[in-house]
Write an enzyme that holds these catalytic residues in place. Structure first.
Site: not given
Length: 301
Positions: A35, A69, A262
């Site tokens: 991720n 992110k 995540d």
């Protein structure tokens, strides 16, 4: 100015080559990786293993990891190394393993520098209607992968893809990643994988984020984080390839229980080859990519 123009033209030419290779991929192409960039060592290790698996199965691979992110449930969540350091790491991976790179952008100001490294610029789902961001990504000449917003009908992606094309870039893909269903949950409607084809470009299925449960996990110290239904990743992936998607997007981790971001929706690296083998087998016997003409004239035995 002429040098800048020539550079953009060259980027678009190389992007067109990759875009056509991905469009022609049989049975599908793969966008995969952790991720977020956790460290250079971790990303290198992941890229090496994922490339080995993809090569063994004959799947064109684009390696994915995020340098930032920005859309996190909590301000305390791990976001990654940031733009400058993250792009340095992705560029090293690209050169070392000779694989194209996909990573996401969140602001127009990021597009130019990301376009110097990434082969595919990804538009996050929450930003799929942001015209200025779509146009800035398009103007890099790189392939643009637009994730469908959780709040959007598939028809919205027709307009989003057209914004990229209208900016002079025909190399665009759209990605289904689930739709909000009540509180803290997403559903994947297989009909979307058909309807989203109206965008007239390759269709990608994100089989990991589609199982996210936004803000669905309570933290011991208070607050919430995203949860997920990792055990259903094979279910959604099997459905997607049977329907005949062009690409599979999958976030993969070697230690998902300890992933800083995540974790609940990242597929275990140890099971990657096993799952992809099955998906390839399903895709090869499915006629999902072929349009079925339905004959409604009266049937006579």
């Amino acid at each position: 100015m002429l040098l800048v123009y020539l550079s953009v033209v060259e980027e678009m030419d190389s992007s067109a080559v990759l875009f056509n290779q991905l469009k022609a991929a049989e049975p599908f192409f793969l966008l995969a990786g952790p991720n977020v960039i956790e460290s250079e060592e971790h990303v290198f290790r992941m890229a090496k293993h994922i490339k080995t698996v993809a090569s063994k199965l004959g799947l064109p691979l684009v390696f994915k990891s995020s340098f930032d992110k920005a859309n996190r449930t909590s301000s305390k969540s791990f976001r990654g190394p940031g733009l400058i350091e993250g792009l340095k790491i992705l560029e090293k991976v690209k050169i070392e393993y000779d694989i194209p790179i996909v990573t996401d952008v969140h602001e127009t100001i990021q597009c130019e520098s990301v376009g110097r490294v990434a082969d595919i610029i990804q538009i996050p789902a929450f930003l799929c209607r942001q015209t200025d961001l779509l146009v800035a990504a398009a103007k890099t000449g790189k392939i643009v992968n637009i994730k469908k917003g959780q709040f959007c009908a598939p028809s919205v992606m027709v307009n989003s893809a057209e914004k990229v094309r209208s900016a002079g870039n025909p190399n665009v893909m759209v990605c289904e990643r689930g739709t909000m269903f009540g509180y803290n949950d997403l559903i994947v409607d297989p009909r979307n994988l058909e309807w989203i084809r109206d965008a007239n470009c390759p269709v990608v299925a994100d089989v990991t984020h589609a199982l996210q449960q936004p803000a669905g996990k309570k933290l011991d110290g208070g607050g919430v984080a995203s949860g997920g239904l990792r055990e259903l990743i094979p279910c959604i992936a099997r459905t997607a390839v049977a329907v005949g998607v062009d690409g599979i997007f999958m976030e993969v981790h070697d230690d998902p229980l300890n992933a800083p971001c995540d974790g609940p929706t990242q597929w275990p690296l140890r099971h990657l080859e096993e799952l992809l083998e099955e998906l390839v087998a399903i895709a090869r016997v499915s006629k999902g990519k072929q349009h079925l003409n339905i004959d409604l004239t009266p049937f006579r035995d």
